[in-house]
Write a protein that holds these residues in place. Structure first.
Motif, PDB file in Angstrom:
ATOM      1  N   GLY A  74       4.589  -0.741 -13.439  1.00  0.00           N
ATOM      2  CA  GLY A  74       4.744   0.407 -13.787  1.00  0.00           C
ATOM      3  C   GLY A  74       5.557   1.448 -13.278  1.00  0.00           C
ATOM      4  N   LEU A  75       5.823   0.865 -12.012  1.00  0.00           N
ATOM      5  CA  LEU A  75       6.943   1.611 -11.589  1.00  0.00           C
ATOM      6  C   LEU A  75       8.889   1.992 -12.510  1.00  0.00           C
ATOM      7  CD1 LEU A  75       6.922   0.815  -8.325  1.00  0.00           C
ATOM      8  CD2 LEU A  75       6.526   3.117  -8.776  1.00  0.00           C
ATOM      9  N   ALA A  76       8.397   0.990 -13.363  1.00  0.00           N
ATOM     10  CA  ALA A  76       9.156   0.843 -14.321  1.00  0.00           C
ATOM     11  C   ALA A  76       9.471   1.924 -15.503  1.00  0.00           C
ATOM     12  CB  ALA A  76       9.519  -0.448 -14.415  1.00  0.00           C
ATOM     13  N   LEU A  77       8.324   1.766 -16.203  1.00  0.00           N
ATOM     14  CA  LEU A  77       7.414   2.908 -16.790  1.00  0.00           C
ATOM     15  C   LEU A  77       7.999   3.791 -16.078  1.00  0.00           C
ATOM     16  CD1 LEU A  77       6.550   2.570 -19.879  1.00  0.00           C
ATOM     17  CD2 LEU A  77       4.417   2.534 -18.478  1.00  0.00           C
ATOM     18  N   ARG A  78       7.317   4.594 -15.215  1.00  0.00           N
ATOM     19  CA  ARG A  78       7.886   5.968 -14.723  1.00  0.00           C
ATOM     20  C   ARG A  78       8.855   6.209 -14.870  1.00  0.00           C
ATOM     21  NH1 ARG A  78       2.621   6.533 -10.851  1.00  0.00           N
ATOM     22  NH2 ARG A  78       0.886   6.150 -11.740  1.00  0.00           N
ATOM     23  N   ILE A  79       9.633   5.053 -13.650  1.00  0.00           N
ATOM     24  CA  ILE A  79      10.811   5.581 -13.824  1.00  0.00           C
ATOM     25  C   ILE A  79      11.470   5.848 -15.271  1.00  0.00           C
ATOM     26  CG2 ILE A  79      13.538   5.167 -12.855  1.00  0.00           C
ATOM     27  CD1 ILE A  79      11.896   3.735 -10.220  1.00  0.00           C
ATOM     28  N   PHE A  95       4.620  -6.621 -17.687  1.00  0.00           N
ATOM     29  CA  PHE A  95       4.016  -6.560 -18.770  1.00  0.00           C
ATOM     30  C   PHE A  95       3.977  -7.471 -19.214  1.00  0.00           C
ATOM     31  CE2 PHE A  95       4.329  -1.467 -18.304  1.00  0.00           C
ATOM     32  CZ  PHE A  95       2.908  -1.414 -17.133  1.00  0.00           C
ATOM     33  N   GLU A  96       4.799  -7.898 -20.626  1.00  0.00           N
ATOM     34  CA  GLU A  96       4.114  -8.701 -20.990  1.00  0.00           C
ATOM     35  C   GLU A  96       4.307  -9.972 -20.655  1.00  0.00           C
ATOM     36  OE1 GLU A  96       6.155 -11.023 -25.665  1.00  0.00           O
ATOM     37  OE2 GLU A  96       7.465 -10.578 -23.824  1.00  0.00           O
ATOM     38  N   LYS A  97       5.462 -10.303 -18.892  1.00  0.00           N
ATOM     39  CA  LYS A  97       5.240 -12.007 -18.814  1.00  0.00           C
ATOM     40  C   LYS A  97       3.694 -11.327 -17.954  1.00  0.00           C
ATOM     41  CE  LYS A  97       7.115 -13.796 -13.738  1.00  0.00           C
ATOM     42  NZ  LYS A  97       7.943 -13.164 -12.653  1.00  0.00           N
ATOM     43  N   LEU A  98       3.482 -10.080 -17.224  1.00  0.00           N
ATOM     44  CA  LEU A  98       1.657 -10.230 -16.845  1.00  0.00           C
ATOM     45  C   LEU A  98       0.554 -10.530 -17.854  1.00  0.00           C
ATOM     46  CD1 LEU A  98       2.780  -7.100 -14.188  1.00  0.00           C
ATOM     47  CD2 LEU A  98       1.812  -9.677 -13.639  1.00  0.00           C
ATOM     48  N   GLU A 124       0.424  -1.378   0.090  1.00  0.00           N
ATOM     49  CA  GLU A 124      -0.169  -0.262  -0.112  1.00  0.00           C
ATOM     50  C   GLU A 124       0.861   1.139  -0.017  1.00  0.00           C
ATOM     51  OE1 GLU A 124      -3.435   1.689   2.808  1.00  0.00           O
ATOM     52  OE2 GLU A 124      -3.174  -0.447   2.397  1.00  0.00           O
ATOM     53  N   ARG A 125       2.111   1.115   1.228  1.00  0.00           N
ATOM     54  CA  ARG A 125       2.511   2.184   0.917  1.00  0.00           C
ATOM     55  C   ARG A 125       3.357   2.570  -0.604  1.00  0.00           C
ATOM     56  NH1 ARG A 125       8.734   2.612   3.422  1.00  0.00           N
ATOM     57  NH2 ARG A 125       9.081   4.922   3.092  1.00  0.00           N
ATOM     58  N   ALA A 126       3.973   1.977  -0.978  1.00  0.00           N
ATOM     59  CA  ALA A 126       3.980   1.433  -2.448  1.00  0.00           C
ATOM     60  C   ALA A 126       3.302   1.807  -3.662  1.00  0.00           C
ATOM     61  CB  ALA A 126       4.833   0.109  -2.907  1.00  0.00           C
ATOM     62  N   ALA A 127       2.374   1.545  -3.374  1.00  0.00           N
ATOM     63  CA  ALA A 127       1.180   2.312  -4.408  1.00  0.00           C
ATOM     64  C   ALA A 127       1.057   3.963  -4.387  1.00  0.00           C
ATOM     65  CB  ALA A 127      -0.114   1.697  -4.150  1.00  0.00           C
ATOM     66  N   ASP A 148       3.896  -4.929  -5.683  1.00  0.00           N
ATOM     67  CA  ASP A 148       2.880  -6.383  -6.327  1.00  0.00           C
ATOM     68  C   ASP A 148       3.431  -6.360  -8.472  1.00  0.00           C
ATOM     69  OD1 ASP A 148       1.006  -4.160  -7.982  1.00  0.00           O
ATOM     70  OD2 ASP A 148      -0.285  -4.646  -6.491  1.00  0.00           O
ATOM     71  N   GLU A 149       3.631  -7.181  -8.672  1.00  0.00           N
ATOM     72  CA  GLU A 149       4.065  -7.056 -10.449  1.00  0.00           C
ATOM     73  C   GLU A 149       3.567  -6.205 -10.683  1.00  0.00           C
ATOM     74  OE1 GLU A 149       3.601 -10.748 -11.267  1.00  0.00           O
ATOM     75  OE2 GLU A 149       5.231 -11.747 -10.270  1.00  0.00           O
ATOM     76  N   ASP A 150       2.445  -5.912 -10.399  1.00  0.00           N
ATOM     77  CA  ASP A 150       1.343  -5.074 -11.233  1.00  0.00           C
ATOM     78  C   ASP A 150       1.914  -3.384 -11.293  1.00  0.00           C
ATOM     79  OD1 ASP A 150      -0.365  -6.368 -13.268  1.00  0.00           O
ATOM     80  OD2 ASP A 150      -2.062  -6.021 -12.030  1.00  0.00           O
TER      81      ASP A 150
END
Length: 752
Positions: free
Chosen positions: A541-546, A570-573, A501-504, A535-537
């Protein structure tokens, strides 16, 4: 065939092109607000005819040939919005104050401003609201009302920056500038072409009010305060004294339903009430609801308590039963401004079948005001009295307040679930427009509840409420409270041991910083979120934003590594839309690394993936990247691709993407040798961005616009764009953008 409004927009664009001015400069020259001109230029609002005339004057063009075009657009345009009216209801028993009302009305007509002062309970707000309702026909653009909470118990006075944000929001400016000075300028500009009456109630001092005053124009402002605001230049004061005996007797008689107010006992009541309308109405209501009482009995009861307000308030409480008195006391600790019956029920834990009667009794006793059906508030003096009683007599007040905090949280979560968002492909059943309207109405109270939860250490509410407001915040980026709420929420989630939750929350915090152009703060938030076991989702998203932040910081190699990592995740998910976005931005970075053919392939893969799954908005990023990559070698295909991206953005009302597409079209036209045609697209992009809090996109657009101006032989216009970038970059601590802008400035030919 173009619509009448599109035809008018094209003519306005031609005028802007002829002027050679930026949108802000053209607006200033024509005496228009830049945000209004932005709406005219993008077809979101049909301008008034006088605005068209003013624009034509700037370029020395005869406006008469445009009259028919304008008339058709105005006829085809949407029906005018209903008159804005935020004013509380006028009092049915407003009595006396004829001289003061006449003076206030005269000063509003002549000076355009007036400040009504006087002691608490003397009737300042009642007079202001009464006059505002009387003058409504003279102000066709509406009556705006804002409580500045200068003397509201339990609340800090509203600071000018936040007040300006709320006032601009009332004018549908949903993305106000960050700074107080910029907001004040925009507020004055927005009011300059309106005829509205603004009531600023309960001001603490002149410094709170000064930035909120209208400038030139036909709007007016009516201020109330317990202090005389003598240092407000150009705002004449009107001081209210307690009512004279005759006027006090008339008001008391109306409130009590008395035909005869000459008996001696009436004079005793008037002396106890001290000529204060609030006390007189409450005393009259007490007598009206006790038909067995005489005025003499009322006077005797009032003499039993020494303090004027304690006497009247306490006497009113005596007419209530135990449950009603408890409700009154608890309302004194309620956070926020106004409230509905559901909130009151949660506060006192009263079931719905009894709740209406309890609130009606408080309204009848003048202990509560009903602003509109089912919406209530307390006068500041009464609220303070209730809070004092709660502190003395309500050991469970803290538990009651916690019930309210959880009540607001539950309602926010329920409304949020009906709103579509990328995080929620299938919203819960419900009306999204109604949900957004609820957030708009309750926003001030939600923030007050959040602050109360933080003060009381109710970490569940602190952590969860900003998440329930995520979609509302996304549509109202630039809100003053968002970043501080997200920071406190992330800290609360950490204390609760809720790592994901903190990560989100940190991811949302990073997005808020990035949208405001604060890239270093955004990167810190994103990287901290990565260390919180997302979580993986969220990790994808963080990798994309970074990757996007690294791109904007100029570190293209690091950006590409993050974007490719995001694509793999994203492909893995099994998230094709996310992978499509990662491929598109990877293509953009690859293009700027000089590998055009590879960028084209990445962009085509992105478009194909988005078209086969999400379609619509998910394709825009890939189409823009593809169009830019194709421009040097296949201009026709590049422009077709970019126009398709623009069509999708318009179809889905994605204004940020519309600006991005126009900017890309300008870049493509410049690359293909048509810089003059390109300029209009850059200008449209900036016009679309004018009311939006998107500093990052603004900087990107100004870089491209400056390069097109240079190619078109317009060095002065190019320098203006680059100077703006330097100013933004310095203010936001962005050395990469400042360096690029200074290098471009150095390459411009000297001004003639």
């Amino acid at each position: 065939m173009s619509s009448p409004q599109e035809h008018l927009v094209a003519q306005l664009a031609r005028i802007k092109d002829l002027s050679g001015l930026s949108l802000r400069a053209l607006a200033a020259r024509a005496g228009l607000s830049s945000s209004s001109l932005s709406r005219y230029m993008t077809g979101r609002l049909v301008p008034p005819w006088e605005a068209v005339v003013a624009l034509c004057k700037v370029v020395g063009r005869d406006p008469r040939p445009l009259r028919a075009v304008w008339a058709e657009a105005a006829k085809a345009g949407a029906a005018p919005a209903p008159r804005r009216n935020d004013l509380p209801a006028d009092l049915f028993d407003f009595t006396a104050r004829e001289a003061e009302s006449a003076l206030v009305e005269q000063l509003l007509r002549t000076a355009g401003a007036v400040a009504v002062d006087g002691m608490g309970g003397v009737g300042k707000t009642s007079l202001a609201v009464h006059v505002a309702h009387r003058l409504a026909p003279a102000y066709p653009d509406g009556g705006l009302y804002l409580d500045l909470h200068g003397f509201t118990p339990g609340q800090e006075p509203l600071d000018p920056q936040a007040a300006l944000g709320r006032l601009l929001g009332a004018l549908d400016v949903t993305h106000p500038p960050a700074g107080a000075a910029e907001r004040a300028a925009l507020w004055r500009s927005e009011l300059s072409r309106r005829r509205a009456l603004v009531v600023l109630d309960n001001a603490v001092d002149a410094e709170q009010v000064r930035p909120l005053l209208p400038g030139a124009g036909r709007s007016a402002v009516l201020i109330t305060s317990r202090h005389r605001l003598v240092s407000l230049d150009g705002v004449p004061p009107v001081s209210l004294e307690p009512l004279t005996d005759g006027d006090a007797a008339r008001l008391f008689g109306r409130a009590a339903g008395l035909a005869d107010t000459t008996e001696d006992a009436v004079g005793q009541v008037l002396r106890q009430c001290g000529g204060l309308p609030l006390a007189l109405r409450m005393a009259g209501a007490r007598l009206r609801h006790r038909p067995g009482w005489t005025v003499a009995v009322l006077a005797e009861r009032l003499r039993d308590t020494a303090g004027r307000f304690d006497a009247v308030f306490g006497m009113s409480l005596h007419q209530l039963d135990a449950g009603q008195r408890r409700m009154f006391r608890l309302l004194g600790v309620l956070p926020g401004a106004d409230f509905d019956a559901g909130v009151a029920g949660a506060l006192a834990d009263v079931p719905g079948d009894r709740l209406g009667a309890v609130l009606e009794e408080l309204v009848d006793a003048h202990l509560l005001q009903e602003l509109s059906p089912g919406r209530f508030r307390m006068h500041d003096l009464i609220r303070q009295y209730a809070a004092d009683l709660a502190a003395e007599e309500e050991p469970q007040a803290g538990a009651a307040l916690r019930r309210v905090l959880h009540h607001y949280l539950e309602r926010a979560v329920a409304h949020d679930r009906t709103l579509p968002s990328p995080h929620r492909p299938r919203p819960a059943p419900g009306d999204p427009a109604q949900a957004m309207a609820w957030f708009d109405l309750e926003y001030v109270n939600l923030v007050a509840c959040f602050d109360a939860a933080a003060r009381l250490g109710v970490d569940e509410v602190v952590a969860e409420l900003p998440q329930a407001m995520r979609v509302w915040f996304f549509r109202h980026r630039g809100t003053d409270d968002q970043i501080r709420m997200l920071e406190a929420a992330a800290a609360a989630a950490h204390r609760l041991g809720r790592a994901r939750e903190r990560a989100a929350l940190l991811a949302d915090l990073g997005f808020a910083h990035a949208a405001a152009g604060r890239l270093t703060e955004a990167l810190t938030a994103y990287e901290t979120a990565e260390g919180c076991d997302p979580d993986e989702d969220l990790a994808a998203g963080l990798a994309l934003r970074i990757g996007l932040v690294r791109r904007d910081l100029g570190d293209l190699a690091a950006a590409q590594a993050q974007l490719r990592r995001a694509g793999d995740l994203f492909e893995k998910l099994g998230r094709p839309a996310g992978r499509s976005q990662a491929l598109a931005f990877d293509g953009w970075v690859t293009l700027h690394l000089g590998r055009r053919a590879e960028a084209v392939e990445l962009a085509r893969a992105s478009v194909a993936l988005a078209g086969g799954t999400a379609g619509g908005p998910a394709q825009v990023t890939g189409l823009v990247t593809l169009g830019l990559a194709l421009a040097p070698d296949d201009p026709a295909e590049a422009l077709r691709t970019l126009h398709e991206a623009l069509r999708l953005s318009q179809e889905h009302d994605l204004r940020h993407n519309q600006a991005w597409c126009h900017n890309a079209l300008g870049t493509a036209l410049r690359v293909t040798g048509s810089p003059e045609a390109a300029l209009e697209h850059h200008r449209r992009a900036l016009a679309l961005l004018e009311p939006l809090a998107e500093v990052q996109l603004e900087i990107d657009c100004r870089h491209a616009y400056a390069e097109t101006c240079r190619a078109a032989g317009r060095p002065v216009e190019a320098a203006a764009q680059l100077d703006r970038i330097v100013d933004l970059a310095r203010r936001l601590g962005r050395p990469h953008d400042e360096r690029l802008a200074r290098e471009a400035l150095a390459q411009l030919p000297p001004a003639p």
